[in-house]
Design a protein around this motif. Sequence first.
Motif, mmCIF file in Angstrom:
data_model
loop_
_atom_site.group_PDB
_atom_site.id
_atom_site.type_symbol
_atom_site.label_atom_id
_atom_site.label_comp_id
_atom_site.label_asym_id
_atom_site.label_seq_id
_atom_site.Cartn_x
_atom_site.Cartn_y
_atom_site.Cartn_z
ATOM 1 N N ALA A 8 0.841 -1.201 0.000
ATOM 2 C CA ALA A 8 0.000 0.000 0.000
ATOM 3 C C ALA A 8 0.874 1.247 0.000
ATOM 4 O O ALA A 8 1.992 1.243 0.511
ATOM 5 C CB ALA A 8 -0.913 0.011 1.218
ATOM 6 N N LYS A 35 -2.584 -1.492 -3.227
ATOM 7 C CA LYS A 35 -3.619 -0.560 -2.761
ATOM 8 C C LYS A 35 -3.059 0.851 -2.709
ATOM 9 O O LYS A 35 -1.928 1.066 -2.267
ATOM 10 C CB LYS A 35 -4.111 -0.969 -1.363
ATOM 11 C CG LYS A 35 -5.175 -0.052 -0.778
ATOM 12 C CD LYS A 35 -5.601 -0.509 0.601
ATOM 13 C CE LYS A 35 -6.664 0.423 1.187
ATOM 14 N NZ LYS A 35 -7.084 -0.012 2.541
ATOM 15 N N GLU A 50 -10.110 -1.422 -6.274
ATOM 16 C CA GLU A 50 -10.218 -2.488 -5.298
ATOM 17 C C GLU A 50 -8.855 -3.160 -5.109
ATOM 18 O O GLU A 50 -8.163 -3.465 -6.081
ATOM 19 C CB GLU A 50 -11.254 -3.513 -5.793
ATOM 20 C CG GLU A 50 -11.983 -4.236 -4.683
ATOM 21 C CD GLU A 50 -13.150 -5.056 -5.214
ATOM 22 O OE1 GLU A 50 -13.251 -6.224 -4.814
ATOM 23 O OE2 GLU A 50 -13.932 -4.526 -6.023
ATOM 24 N N THR A 51 -8.488 -3.411 -3.855
ATOM 25 C CA THR A 51 -7.170 -3.946 -3.516
ATOM 26 C C THR A 51 -6.869 -5.264 -4.230
ATOM 27 O O THR A 51 -7.704 -6.178 -4.241
ATOM 28 C CB THR A 51 -7.066 -4.160 -1.989
ATOM 29 O OG1 THR A 51 -7.338 -2.921 -1.333
ATOM 30 C CG2 THR A 51 -5.684 -4.641 -1.604
#
Length: 242
Positions: A8, A35, A50-51
């Motif tokens: 992320a 992400k 969406e991750t």
Amino acid sequence: MHIIKLNATDSTNSYLRRYIAKNKVEDYTVVLAKKQTNGRGQMGTVWSSETSKNLTFSMFKDLSVHYVEFPFYISMAISLSILKALKSLNIPDLKIKWPNDILSENKKICGILIENVIKNKLESTIIGIGVNVNQTKFNGLPKAASLKNITGVHYDLDEVLHRIISCTKEYSTLLQNGDYDAVKKEYEYNLFRKDKPSTFKDTKGNMFSGFVKGVTKYGKLMITLEDGVVKKFDLKEIEILY
């Protein structure tokens, strides 16, 4: 080619900008994130993904080896790179919606954010790319879709990434060789609504009709109006209604 994979980050463009400020970076270095907490699109819009289901990455392109007088040619080349990569995956009915959204069957499947690094001249560029790959639900986004929505196929993210990088190198070589006319001609050929009667809306909400004819070397959209006059529009001055 160096690929930095992150679980992320706020935005891959922002991460890469911070990274190149502290490190010597090789051409085509890529930052890929599962992400993004603050993904960015054109003109400050938000890119939501969406991750782990899509591709969200940024690429460093060194431009010090050649001179690009008109930065919009970079945008055209990147758009064509993604178009060619997706064609190789048999994604149907692909078009470039000015300036650089990629559509399939009139649905947006890819967005691009290019941030040029200019000192005394255009020295490098950070290319942010978001491709909707395996996500299937886009709540509140009726014009968005993914490769999986379009074809029903589940895609390997690394394969899609490497195809895009390979095509980017191909079109970058065209720019390095000075083949600007070829890039512009191919870009215009693939423009969404090219030479078709279309409806547009300006910033005041006024709607008018016309035909998309092409772009200028500065990236302005050229539209032939009903009276035959060709008018040029800058980014965000108008939108194509479809």
